[in-house]
Design a protein around this motif. Structure first.
Motif, mmCIF file in Angstrom:
data_model
loop_
_atom_site.group_PDB
_atom_site.id
_atom_site.type_symbol
_atom_site.label_atom_id
_atom_site.label_comp_id
_atom_site.label_asym_id
_atom_site.label_seq_id
_atom_site.Cartn_x
_atom_site.Cartn_y
_atom_site.Cartn_z
ATOM 1 N N LYS A 267 0.838 -1.197 0.000
ATOM 2 C CA LYS A 267 0.000 0.000 0.000
ATOM 3 C C LYS A 267 0.876 1.251 0.000
ATOM 4 C CE LYS A 267 -3.666 2.292 2.588
ATOM 5 N NZ LYS A 267 -4.451 2.285 3.822
ATOM 6 N N THR A 268 1.919 1.253 0.823
ATOM 7 C CA THR A 268 2.846 2.387 0.866
ATOM 8 C C THR A 268 3.550 2.553 -0.469
ATOM 9 O OG1 THR A 268 3.190 1.981 3.225
ATOM 10 C CG2 THR A 268 4.802 3.369 2.126
ATOM 11 N N LEU A 269 3.981 1.428 -1.068
ATOM 12 C CA LEU A 269 4.642 1.485 -2.372
ATOM 13 C C LEU A 269 3.717 2.075 -3.424
ATOM 14 C CD1 LEU A 269 7.030 0.728 -4.233
ATOM 15 C CD2 LEU A 269 5.901 -1.474 -4.570
ATOM 16 N N GLN A 270 2.466 1.666 -3.449
ATOM 17 C CA GLN A 270 1.512 2.190 -4.422
ATOM 18 C C GLN A 270 1.311 3.683 -4.221
ATOM 19 O OE1 GLN A 270 0.251 0.446 -6.982
ATOM 20 N NE2 GLN A 270 -0.628 2.351 -7.700
ATOM 21 N N GLU A 271 1.197 4.112 -2.963
ATOM 22 C CA GLU A 271 1.031 5.541 -2.683
ATOM 23 C C GLU A 271 2.249 6.333 -3.149
ATOM 24 O OE1 GLU A 271 0.310 5.740 1.482
ATOM 25 O OE2 GLU A 271 -1.762 5.043 1.323
ATOM 26 N N GLN A 272 3.445 5.804 -2.893
ATOM 27 C CA GLN A 272 4.666 6.504 -3.290
ATOM 28 C C GLN A 272 4.817 6.543 -4.808
ATOM 29 O OE1 GLN A 272 6.646 8.240 -1.309
ATOM 30 N NE2 GLN A 272 5.296 7.712 0.389
ATOM 31 N N GLN A 273 4.415 5.465 -5.497
ATOM 32 C CA GLN A 273 4.473 5.474 -6.959
ATOM 33 C C GLN A 273 3.502 6.496 -7.538
ATOM 34 O OE1 GLN A 273 3.796 1.341 -7.913
ATOM 35 N NE2 GLN A 273 5.992 0.894 -8.040
ATOM 36 N N ASP A 274 2.313 6.608 -6.954
ATOM 37 C CA ASP A 274 1.356 7.608 -7.403
ATOM 38 C C ASP A 274 1.899 9.016 -7.180
ATOM 39 O OD1 ASP A 274 -0.346 5.568 -8.104
ATOM 40 O OD2 ASP A 274 -1.639 5.758 -6.324
ATOM 41 N N CYS A 275 2.493 9.233 -6.012
ATOM 42 C CA CYS A 275 3.078 10.538 -5.692
ATOM 43 C C CYS A 275 4.226 10.846 -6.653
ATOM 44 C CB CYS A 275 3.551 10.545 -4.241
ATOM 45 S SG CYS A 275 4.233 12.130 -3.712
ATOM 46 N N ASN A 276 5.050 9.849 -6.958
ATOM 47 C CA ASN A 276 6.175 10.032 -7.879
ATOM 48 C C ASN A 276 5.671 10.397 -9.272
ATOM 49 O OD1 ASN A 276 8.810 10.035 -8.864
ATOM 50 N ND2 ASN A 276 8.721 7.863 -9.364
ATOM 51 N N ALA A 277 4.645 9.719 -9.736
ATOM 52 C CA ALA A 277 4.088 10.020 -11.054
ATOM 53 C C ALA A 277 3.530 11.439 -11.087
ATOM 54 C CB ALA A 277 2.996 9.012 -11.403
ATOM 55 N N ARG A 278 2.852 11.843 -10.028
ATOM 56 C CA ARG A 278 2.290 13.191 -9.958
ATOM 57 C C ARG A 278 3.396 14.249 -9.966
ATOM 58 N NH1 ARG A 278 -0.951 11.912 -6.126
ATOM 59 N NH2 ARG A 278 0.415 12.541 -4.440
ATOM 60 N N LEU A 279 4.454 14.011 -9.178
ATOM 61 C CA LEU A 279 5.560 14.967 -9.128
ATOM 62 C C LEU A 279 6.328 15.001 -10.441
ATOM 63 C CD1 LEU A 279 6.917 14.353 -5.522
ATOM 64 C CD2 LEU A 279 5.635 16.326 -6.360
ATOM 65 N N LYS A 280 6.473 13.860 -11.087
ATOM 66 C CA LYS A 280 7.171 13.821 -12.373
ATOM 67 C C LYS A 280 6.384 14.597 -13.421
ATOM 68 C CE LYS A 280 9.415 10.879 -15.612
ATOM 69 N NZ LYS A 280 10.257 9.795 -15.808
ATOM 70 N N LEU A 281 5.050 14.444 -13.408
ATOM 71 C CA LEU A 281 4.219 15.203 -14.338
ATOM 72 C C LEU A 281 4.362 16.697 -14.091
ATOM 73 C CD1 LEU A 281 0.798 13.517 -14.977
ATOM 74 C CD2 LEU A 281 1.809 15.285 -16.379
ATOM 75 N N ARG A 282 4.356 17.095 -12.831
ATOM 76 C CA ARG A 282 4.506 18.512 -12.485
ATOM 77 C C ARG A 282 5.874 19.018 -12.921
ATOM 78 N NH1 ARG A 282 3.471 19.785 -6.441
ATOM 79 N NH2 ARG A 282 1.414 19.043 -7.040
ATOM 80 N N SER A 283 6.900 18.190 -12.705
ATOM 81 C CA SER A 283 8.258 18.573 -13.095
ATOM 82 C C SER A 283 8.382 18.683 -14.607
ATOM 83 C CB SER A 283 9.251 17.534 -12.567
ATOM 84 O OG SER A 283 10.532 17.777 -13.082
ATOM 85 N N ASP A 284 7.803 17.737 -15.328
ATOM 86 C CA ASP A 284 7.863 17.779 -16.796
ATOM 87 C C ASP A 284 7.154 19.014 -17.340
ATOM 88 O OD1 ASP A 284 9.320 15.470 -16.860
ATOM 89 O OD2 ASP A 284 7.623 14.157 -17.368
ATOM 90 N N CYS A 285 6.049 19.375 -16.712
ATOM 91 C CA CYS A 285 5.323 20.557 -17.156
ATOM 92 C C CYS A 285 6.129 21.831 -16.912
ATOM 93 C CB CYS A 285 3.976 20.670 -16.444
ATOM 94 S SG CYS A 285 2.771 19.470 -17.021
ATOM 95 N N SER A 286 6.821 21.870 -15.767
ATOM 96 C CA SER A 286 7.568 23.093 -15.451
ATOM 97 C C SER A 286 8.876 23.182 -16.228
ATOM 98 C CB SER A 286 7.838 23.175 -13.951
ATOM 99 O OG SER A 286 8.715 22.145 -13.578
ATOM 100 N N LEU A 287 9.399 22.087 -16.728
ATOM 101 C CA LEU A 287 10.662 22.103 -17.460
ATOM 102 C C LEU A 287 10.489 21.922 -18.966
ATOM 103 C CD1 LEU A 287 12.917 20.038 -15.049
ATOM 104 C CD2 LEU A 287 12.798 22.502 -15.302
ATOM 105 N N SER A 288 9.286 22.023 -19.475
ATOM 106 C CA SER A 288 9.089 21.876 -20.918
ATOM 107 C C SER A 288 9.652 23.112 -21.620
ATOM 108 C CB SER A 288 7.609 21.697 -21.233
ATOM 109 O OG SER A 288 6.910 22.893 -20.971
#
Length: 166
Positions: free
Chosen positions: A86-107
């Motif tokens: 459950k913790t791993l799934q939550e962290q993977q979701d958080c990582n995907a969300r942060l990566k999307l935010r990072s990709d948007c800010s660095l485009s």
């Protein structure tokens, strides 16, 4: 009183003959005398009689205890595994969300917008670009004399030592 059944033993009132003693039948003793060897054998047999069920009970109790202990450990590990997943799934979701935010800010669009709006920069124009041609660089080559013969290994050691010191 006429209907009572009462019996009398008149032999008690007769004279006793003192010449011949009256023999009273003796009761047989219920005690059986056993020799010591048979006594020891009987004790060992009784010990064996109770020893086997006792050890069987211990083995069965040990197996049941081991089974229960295994089930408890399995339940504990399953609970921990589920929590970790459950913790791993939550962290993977958080990582995907942060990566999307990072990709948007660095485009590239975000960088160009930031450069033009915040820093006041303009895109490059043709007159700002200067092309330069460089010549091929000079090449240098170091030539060393190699020693051949029986002293070559000594020369290699000396070269290694001087390369470390320089």
């Amino acid at each position: 009183m006429a209907n009572q059944n009462i019996a009398y033993d008149f032999a008690l009132f007769e004279e006793k003959n003192t010449a011949e003693p009256i023999r009273v039948p003796q009761k047989k003793s219920n005690v059986i005398e056993l020799p010591k060897e048979r006594l020891q054998a009987n004790r060992k047999a009784r010990l064996k009689k109770y020893l086997l069920p006792f050890f069987a009970f211990l083995v069965i109790a040990g197996l049941v205890g081991a089974y229960i202990n295994g089930e408890v450990q399995l339940y504990t590990l399953t609970t921990q595994l589920n929590a970790a997943q459950k913790t791993l799934q939550e962290q993977q979701d958080c990582n995907a969300r942060l990566k999307l935010r990072s990709d948007c800010s660095l485009s590239m669009e975000a960088v160009e917008n930031y450069a033009s709006q915040k820093l006041g920069m303009k895109p490059t124009q043709e007159d700002q670009v200067i092309t330069m041609q460089l010549t091929n660089g000079d090449k240098s080559e170091v030539v060393q004399k190699t020693v051949e013969g029986s002293w070559a290994w000594l020369q290699n050691i000396w070269d290694t030592i001087t390369s470390f010191l320089s």
